[in-house]
Scaffold this active site. Structure first.
Site, PDB file in Angstrom:
ATOM      1  N   ASP A 227     -24.750 -19.974  -7.409  1.00  0.00           N
ATOM      2  CA  ASP A 227     -24.176 -20.770  -6.321  1.00  0.00           C
ATOM      3  C   ASP A 227     -24.164 -22.236  -6.729  1.00  0.00           C
ATOM      4  O   ASP A 227     -25.018 -22.685  -7.512  1.00  0.00           O
ATOM      5  CB  ASP A 227     -24.983 -20.608  -5.033  1.00  0.00           C
ATOM      6  CG  ASP A 227     -24.845 -19.218  -4.434  1.00  0.00           C
ATOM      7  OD1 ASP A 227     -23.774 -18.615  -4.599  1.00  0.00           O
ATOM      8  OD2 ASP A 227     -25.804 -18.737  -3.815  1.00  0.00           O
TER       9      ASP A 227
ATOM     10  N   ASP B  13     -18.180 -16.438  -2.052  1.00  0.00           N
ATOM     11  CA  ASP B  13     -18.664 -16.518  -0.671  1.00  0.00           C
ATOM     12  C   ASP B  13     -17.580 -17.078   0.246  1.00  0.00           C
ATOM     13  O   ASP B  13     -17.378 -16.605   1.371  1.00  0.00           O
ATOM     14  CB  ASP B  13     -19.901 -17.413  -0.580  1.00  0.00           C
ATOM     15  CG  ASP B  13     -21.085 -16.876  -1.358  1.00  0.00           C
ATOM     16  OD1 ASP B  13     -21.172 -15.637  -1.530  1.00  0.00           O
ATOM     17  OD2 ASP B  13     -21.918 -17.682  -1.798  1.00  0.00           O
TER      18      ASP B  13
END
Length: 201
Positions: free
Chosen positions: A132, A166
């Site tokens: 991420d 995401d």
């Protein structure tokens, strides 16, 4: 499948490709916890890795990690089947595109959790960590002391750190919820028109 329906699959493939390019770049050019600011303190790349779901949520332990990865694989197969079903039954093209986004996001994170541990030599198959990097703490401050539970604690919006996969999942789900009446509208039956007769004088 008609040529017009190849667009969702091409879009999904492009998102997966971009997601992996960004993740590989971050892994090669940043160290864990490093930040690169592009909107001052309100937008930055912050390199982290997590064992779990979107936005850093996770299940505990090695078994939880394995179960989550296997669940992701089953879910991707289900979403892929659903996408083909929607196309074959000529559902709303907006719905088809949103499901393609969700599929792309799921595939993007599956690649990390399934293969990254093996590729980068830190974990066995199915035990990789998801990369991420996008962090947007747009509002920061402290909760007033009178607020129950969180009084006096730091407040950050938006706190989660996420990746392109995401984002694709979130956009797909949110737009399906907002447009469900349009996406799932039943086609109205065509009214039969009586044949007009020619009247001669």
């Amino acid at each position: 499948m008609k040529a017009a329906y190849t667009k969702p699959f091409l879009t999904a493939a492009l998102i997966v490709l971009l997601d992996q390019i960004i993740k590989i770049w971050v892994r090669k050019n940043m160290f864990l916890g490093e930040e690169i600011h592009f909107l001052g303190n309100r937008g930055m790349l912050r390199y982290i890795e997590n064992n779990g779901m979107a936005f850093g949520m996770e299940l505990g332990g090695e078994f939880g990690k394995l179960a989550l990865t296997l669940f992701r694989i089953v879910a991707v197969c289900g979403i892929g089947y659903g996408l083909v079903y929607l196309i074959q039954h000529k559902y709303h093209r907006g719905l088809i595109m949103m499901v393609a986004l969700i599929l792309a996001g799921a595939v993007g994170n599956i690649i990390d959790s399934t293969l990254y541990g093996v590729i980068y030599h830190y974990a066995p198959l199915f035990h990789g960590r998801v990369v991420d990097m996008f962090y947007f703490p747009l509002l920061t401050g402290n909760f007033p002391a009178w607020v129950p539970v969180w009084g006096g604690e730091d407040f950050i919006f938006f706190r989660p750190i996420f990746n392109l996969a995401d984002s694709a999942i979130s956009v797909g789900v949110v737009l399906i919820l907002f447009n469900q009446k349009r996406y799932f509208k039943q086609p109205e039956p065509e009214e039969s028109q009586p044949h007009s007769e020619m009247v001669e004088d």
